[in-house]
Design an enzyme around this catalytic site. Sequence first.
Site, PDB file in Angstrom:
ATOM      1  N   GLU A  61      -5.952 -10.934  -1.313  1.00  0.00           N
ATOM      2  CA  GLU A  61      -6.840 -10.633  -0.171  1.00  0.00           C
ATOM      3  C   GLU A  61      -8.297 -10.545  -0.607  1.00  0.00           C
ATOM      4  OE1 GLU A  61      -5.578  -7.283   2.155  1.00  0.00           O
ATOM      5  OE2 GLU A  61      -3.461  -7.793   2.005  1.00  0.00           O
ATOM      6  N   GLU A 117       0.799  -1.242   0.000  1.00  0.00           N
ATOM      7  CA  GLU A 117       0.000   0.000   0.000  1.00  0.00           C
ATOM      8  C   GLU A 117       0.826   1.285   0.000  1.00  0.00           C
ATOM      9  OE1 GLU A 117      -2.820  -0.259   3.208  1.00  0.00           O
ATOM     10  OE2 GLU A 117      -3.747  -2.058   2.413  1.00  0.00           O
TER      11      GLU A 117
HETATM   12  C1  XIL Z   1      -6.361  -6.358   8.297  1.00  0.00           C
HETATM   13  C2  XIL Z   1      -6.720  -7.553   9.158  1.00  0.00           C
HETATM   14  O1  XIL Z   1      -7.583  -8.384   8.430  1.00  0.00           O
HETATM   15  C3  XIL Z   1      -7.362  -7.101  10.429  1.00  0.00           C
HETATM   16  O2  XIL Z   1      -7.581  -8.184  11.305  1.00  0.00           O
HETATM   17  C4  XIL Z   1      -6.451  -6.091  11.113  1.00  0.00           C
HETATM   18  O3  XIL Z   1      -7.104  -5.593  12.251  1.00  0.00           O
HETATM   19  C5  XIL Z   1      -6.101  -4.954  10.170  1.00  0.00           C
HETATM   20  O4  XIL Z   1      -5.551  -5.470   8.989  1.00  0.00           O
HETATM   21  N1  XIL Z   1      -5.041  -4.711   3.684  1.00  0.00           N
HETATM   22  C6  XIL Z   1      -3.998  -5.428   4.199  1.00  0.00           C
HETATM   23  C7  XIL Z   1      -4.228  -6.277   5.375  1.00  0.00           C
HETATM   24  O5  XIL Z   1      -2.929  -5.460   3.603  1.00  0.00           O
HETATM   25  O6  XIL Z   1      -3.099  -6.383   6.175  1.00  0.00           O
HETATM   26  C8  XIL Z   1      -5.389  -5.815   6.198  1.00  0.00           C
HETATM   27  O7  XIL Z   1      -5.640  -6.787   7.192  1.00  0.00           O
HETATM   28  C9  XIL Z   1      -6.598  -5.613   5.324  1.00  0.00           C
HETATM   29  C10 XIL Z   1      -6.324  -4.580   4.270  1.00  0.00           C
END
Ligand code: XIL
Length: 708
Positions: free
Chosen positions: A634, A528
Site C-alpha cells: 500500500e 492490522e
Molecule cells: C482505505 C481506502 O483507501 C479508503 O478508500 C477507505 O475509505 C478506507 O480504507 N490500510 C488498509 C486499507 O489496509 O484498506 C485502507 O484503505 C488504507 C489503510
Amino acid sequence: MFHSRSTSFLKPGFCGLKIGLLSLMLVFLAACGSSGSDNTAPADDTPPTQDGGEDTGADDADTSGQGDDAGSTDTAGSDGDGSTTGTATGSDSGTDDTGNGSTDSGSSDPVSSEITADRVLDPLPNPPLTAAPGADSEPVRALGPVSNVTEFFVVRNPTRDLEDDYGILTDEDFAAGPLPAVYHIPEHVDTSTNSLPYFDNLTDVEVFAGEELTVIFKPLDDDGGIPGLFPNAIPAGARYVDNFNGTRSLIWRPLQPQVGIQEFTITATDPVEPYYRTERTIRIKVKMPSDPSGIVNIAPVVNEIWPRTVRVNDFVTLYIKVSDANGTIPSLEIANPPAGATIVPHYSEEAISILRFVPQTAEAIDLELTARDAEDTSLSTSRTVTLEVLEDSDFIRPGSRLRELAASRDLLIGYAALQGFYEQPDGALYADIAAEEFNFVTTENSLKWDLVNPLPGKYRWAQADNLVQHAKTRRQAVHGHTLVWHRQLPGWIKRSALDEREGHMREFIDRVITRYGDDIPIWDVVNEALEEDGSFRQSTWYEAMGADFIDIAFRQARLSAPEAVLLYNEYDVSFAGPKSDGLIALMTALTDAGTPVDGVGFQMHLDADFDRYEEVAATFGKIAALDLDIYITELDVSIRSGMSEEQQAEVYEEVLSLCLDQPRCKAYQAWGFTDMYSWRREFNPLLLDRRYQPKPAYFAIQERLGQN
Ligand code: XIL
C-alpha cells in the site's frame, strides 16, 4: 509481546476475562458487549497515526474513494462506529501518538500470548451460521450506458441498498432509559486519588422535526479542574459549540429524515490525565409534528463533483446526485448538456442521473447543474462542474511502461483499484493507464466485508467481479484485500455473539476465496492486528478468539485456497520500533505454530521526508530470515507542508531499491496511481497527478527499474 509463549492464552468468553487482558487500558463496560457501540475503538480527539488505516477519518465514510457521492453507486455503508473524528493529518516519522489512549505503553505488562500450535480446524459450521451466497446475491448485467469501460460487460449488484437495520433504534430502546456510561481507565491512574470526570444532569431528550434542540454538556471533576470534552460525531446540520464556561452545546434542528431515535456520544477527559475518560451516549428521539407544514424547507443541492480530466473520444459518464435535507428528491436541470449527451436514470437511485457523452474535441466544459426543490420550485441551487478534455497525445508518458520494466525482473508492480472506477467520468482513461503500467492490482475497497456482505446471507460482488474481469482482460494478477480486519465491518458482525464470530469469520473467508478461485491468487488474510506498541489490537476478532483468530483465519484460507499466497498485512512496521518488533514476534509465533502464512504485506503509507531506509532493510531481512515473502502492498508518499515532489520521488525510488535488493520482495504496489483518487488525496501521494500526468516519482521508479 510474546515474552512468555508458554503462558496459556486466555480466550475471553465473557466480559470479566476481557478486562483482565487489556494491558494498556481498562475498559469497564457497564453493559459488556451489548450496547451496540464499538467499545474496542474508543473515539478520540488526538492526532491519527501517520501510516495506517487508523483514525484518519478518510476511511469508512467514503469507501468509494470518489469524494463526490454521486458516483458512488454501490458504496458500502458507513462502518457505523463513528469513531473517526480527524482528517488525514498524520505526521511523518512513526513517533506519533496513536490517539487510541495508549500513552503508557512502557508502564504496563506486555500482553503475553501464545498462538496455539498445530491446530486442526473443525469443519465449517453445519448448518451454516448464515445462508451461503445464493442466486439473489448474483450480480446482473448492467444494461444501458452506465459504464465507460469497453473491454467487458459490467455487472451491477442486484439491488442497490441492503438496508442495515441492525443499528436502528426503536421506541422500546428509548423507553429503556439512558445508556450506562463507559469508563476508560489507564492502568497507571490511581483511582483512589484521582476520580473520574462525569456529566452533570445529562439525560435523553425528545424533539419534534423542525424544532431546534439545545443540549448542554457540563462535565465535572470532584478533584477540581475542568474536564475536556469531545463529541464522537456531530449529526449532519448540527453545531457543537463552546460556551466558554466549561460547558459545550449541541444545537441541532433535525428534519424529516432524522425522525426516529438518534444517538450522540460525548467523552469527558480528566483535567490531569487526558486518557482517563467517561463516555456518555445520549439518545435523541425525533418525532414528527402533527402539522409538518411548519418544518423549514431547505433548498436542495447538487452534490459535489470534483473537476475531472478526460480524454477525447472516450465515453464520459457523470453520475449526478441531487439531495434535499428534508428528504424529498429534487429535480435536476442541466443548462448546457454537451452535444450528443444522453441522460439516463440510475437503475435504482432516484436521486442519481447519469449524463453520458463522448467529447469530440479538446476543450474545457463547464456544466451548469441545478437542483430544484420537489415541493417549492422557487427553491434551487446550482453548481458548475468542470471537465477538462485533453487529446490522446496529452497522456503519453515517455519511456517504457513500468510493468514491462518490472516483468523482466519478475517483480509484481501494482496499484489499488478504485472501487467502481468504470463508473467515473475518467474511468476509461483510468482503466487504460492502469492496464498499461501495472501487472498487479489490489481491491482498494471492493472486497471489504461491509461492502461484500452487508447483511447475513446477502452478498454484493459486482465491484470485485468487475475488477477481476478487468484485470483478466489486461493480464494483471489480482491481490485480494482484505479478509479479516477490524474496520469496515458490517454492524451485524460487530454485534454478533462472541461464540459465533469464529464461525462467521471462517464462513466469510471460505465464501470469498472460493468465489474467486484462481482469479485471486494472493490474499491479505489478516490486516492490522497489532497496536502501535506491538501488542494485539483489542478488536472484534481478538475479543472473540484472542490472538488465535490470526492462526484460525490463515488455516481457513489455506483450506479454501490451497495454492494461494497468504499474507499478513500491517502498517507502521517497516521501520524500527515496538510495532515492528511486535510484527517480528507475531510472525515468529505464527511460523512456530505452523500457521500457513506465506508472507508479510507492508503497507508503507509514508511521508515525503521519510528516510529510515536502513531500518526498513533490516526489517525486510528479519522477515526473509523467517522464510517469508515480502509484499509492499500500500505504498504512498504524502507531500505534507514544506515537502516537495522531488522528496516524494526519492522515497518511491529508495523503497523500490530496498525491494529490488531483497530477493524475498515480490511486489511493489502503490495505494492507487493517480492523485485524483488517493485516500490521502490532499497530500498528492501517488505517481501521477490528478490530470494523469507523470510526476517525478513516476520517472524515478521508471529509471530505477531500468537500471541493473
Ligand atoms: C482505505 C481506502 O483507501 C479508503 O478508500 C477507505 O475509505 C478506507 O480504507 N490500510 C488498509 C486499507 O489496509 O484498506 C485502507 O484503505 C488504507 C489503510
